[in-house]
Write a protein that holds these residues in place. Structure first.
Motif, PDB file in Angstrom:
ATOM      1  N   HIS A 187      35.991  33.837  14.960  1.00  0.00           N
ATOM      2  CA  HIS A 187      35.844  32.546  14.292  1.00  0.00           C
ATOM      3  C   HIS A 187      35.476  31.523  15.362  1.00  0.00           C
ATOM      4  O   HIS A 187      36.080  31.500  16.430  1.00  0.00           O
ATOM      5  CB  HIS A 187      37.140  32.090  13.622  1.00  0.00           C
ATOM      6  N   PHE A 188      34.498  30.687  15.086  1.00  0.00           N
ATOM      7  CA  PHE A 188      34.172  29.615  16.025  1.00  0.00           C
ATOM      8  C   PHE A 188      33.703  28.385  15.283  1.00  0.00           C
ATOM      9  O   PHE A 188      33.269  28.454  14.139  1.00  0.00           O
ATOM     10  CB  PHE A 188      33.120  30.049  17.052  1.00  0.00           C
ATOM     11  N   GLY A 209      28.417  29.966   8.878  1.00  0.00           N
ATOM     12  CA  GLY A 209      29.305  29.356   7.895  1.00  0.00           C
ATOM     13  C   GLY A 209      30.106  30.419   7.160  1.00  0.00           C
ATOM     14  O   GLY A 209      30.315  31.514   7.650  1.00  0.00           O
ATOM     15  N   SER A 210      30.541  30.070   5.960  1.00  0.00           N
ATOM     16  CA  SER A 210      31.294  31.014   5.135  1.00  0.00           C
ATOM     17  C   SER A 210      31.135  30.619   3.678  1.00  0.00           C
ATOM     18  O   SER A 210      30.606  29.554   3.367  1.00  0.00           O
ATOM     19  CB  SER A 210      32.773  31.013   5.530  1.00  0.00           C
ATOM     20  N   ILE A 262      37.042  28.764  19.673  1.00  0.00           N
ATOM     21  CA  ILE A 262      36.794  30.189  19.459  1.00  0.00           C
ATOM     22  C   ILE A 262      38.139  30.856  19.247  1.00  0.00           C
ATOM     23  O   ILE A 262      39.088  30.608  19.984  1.00  0.00           O
ATOM     24  CB  ILE A 262      36.113  30.847  20.672  1.00  0.00           C
ATOM     25  N   SER A 263      38.223  31.715  18.257  1.00  0.00           N
ATOM     26  CA  SER A 263      39.444  32.469  18.018  1.00  0.00           C
ATOM     27  C   SER A 263      39.080  33.892  17.643  1.00  0.00           C
ATOM     28  O   SER A 263      38.194  34.119  16.827  1.00  0.00           O
ATOM     29  CB  SER A 263      40.260  31.837  16.897  1.00  0.00           C
ATOM     30  N   TYR A 290      33.190  36.124  11.385  1.00  0.00           N
ATOM     31  CA  TYR A 290      32.683  37.492  11.370  1.00  0.00           C
ATOM     32  C   TYR A 290      33.848  38.457  11.147  1.00  0.00           C
ATOM     33  O   TYR A 290      34.815  38.446  11.901  1.00  0.00           O
ATOM     34  CB  TYR A 290      31.976  37.804  12.689  1.00  0.00           C
ATOM     35  N   TRP A 291      33.756  39.294  10.105  1.00  0.00           N
ATOM     36  CA  TRP A 291      34.823  40.220   9.760  1.00  0.00           C
ATOM     37  C   TRP A 291      34.975  41.360  10.752  1.00  0.00           C
ATOM     38  O   TRP A 291      34.009  41.785  11.373  1.00  0.00           O
ATOM     39  CB  TRP A 291      34.564  40.862   8.399  1.00  0.00           C
ATOM     40  N   SER A 292      36.179  41.880  10.816  1.00  0.00           N
ATOM     41  CA  SER A 292      36.436  43.174  11.440  1.00  0.00           C
ATOM     42  C   SER A 292      36.875  44.121  10.331  1.00  0.00           C
ATOM     43  O   SER A 292      37.051  43.710   9.187  1.00  0.00           O
ATOM     44  CB  SER A 292      37.538  43.069  12.505  1.00  0.00           C
TER      45      SER A 292
END
Length: 174
Positions: free
Chosen positions: A148-149, A115-116, A155-156, A133-135
């Protein structure tokens, strides 16, 4: 306010004054900084090099342990562990240690649907159903999401969001 789903583990407070500085956050690790003014960064002075990025080495503020770092966005299969991941070459798992699901690819570990936490109030959103998930790669005032999914269908790898969001970090070896 106290954050949900982990009640009592952290508090949410609006960023103001010294709270928008890295030094303050280090001294208060259980505070999620919220933003109500529409600014996209939790820092009072945005810093593109906070975690380091493509042309930089890991910074001292990178949250990953020694020998590991927040990954950069994009690249090739050799430089990005998720290069080429799609819904057709991955599998949606209906259970994970963090809730109902997550994505996995080939022999790679599961990426749980963590989640976020939206920057307005820090409450957990869509846990078990999506993951962000950050980069370490910046994009103007935003930072790229590494991944992101959503539950089994989306999925992106090229999304970016306000740095004030609470997304997960998945460390990669340096």
């Amino acid at each position: 306010a106290t954050g949900n789903s982990g009640e009592g583990l952290f508090t949410a407070e609006d960023t103001d004054g010294d709270k928008g500085k890295v030094e303050w956050t280090i001294q208060h690790p259980n505070v999620f900084l919220t933003k109500s003014d529409g600014d996209s960064d939790w820092l009072s002075t945005p810093d593109d090099d906070l975690w380091g990025h493509e042309s930089k080495r890991k910074s001292v503020y990178d949250p990953c342990p020694s020998g590991w770092r927040v990954p950069v966005h994009g690249g090739t299969a050799e430089t990005s562990p998720l290069y080429g991941f799609t819904t057709s070459n991955g599998t949606w798992s209906t259970s994970s240690p963090f809730g109902p699901g997550g994505w996995s690819w080939d022999d790679n570990a599961l990426y749980p649907g963590t989640g976020s936490r939206p920057y307005g109030d820090g409450t957990l959103s869509v846990g078990g159903m999506s993951g962000n998930y950050w980069s370490a790669t910046p994009n103007d005032n935003d930072a790229f999401e590494f991944l992101h999914f959503s539950s089994g269908y989306s999925i992106s790898l090229a999304q970016y969001s306000a740095r004030a969001y609470g997304f997960s970090v998945r460390c990669v070896k340096e």
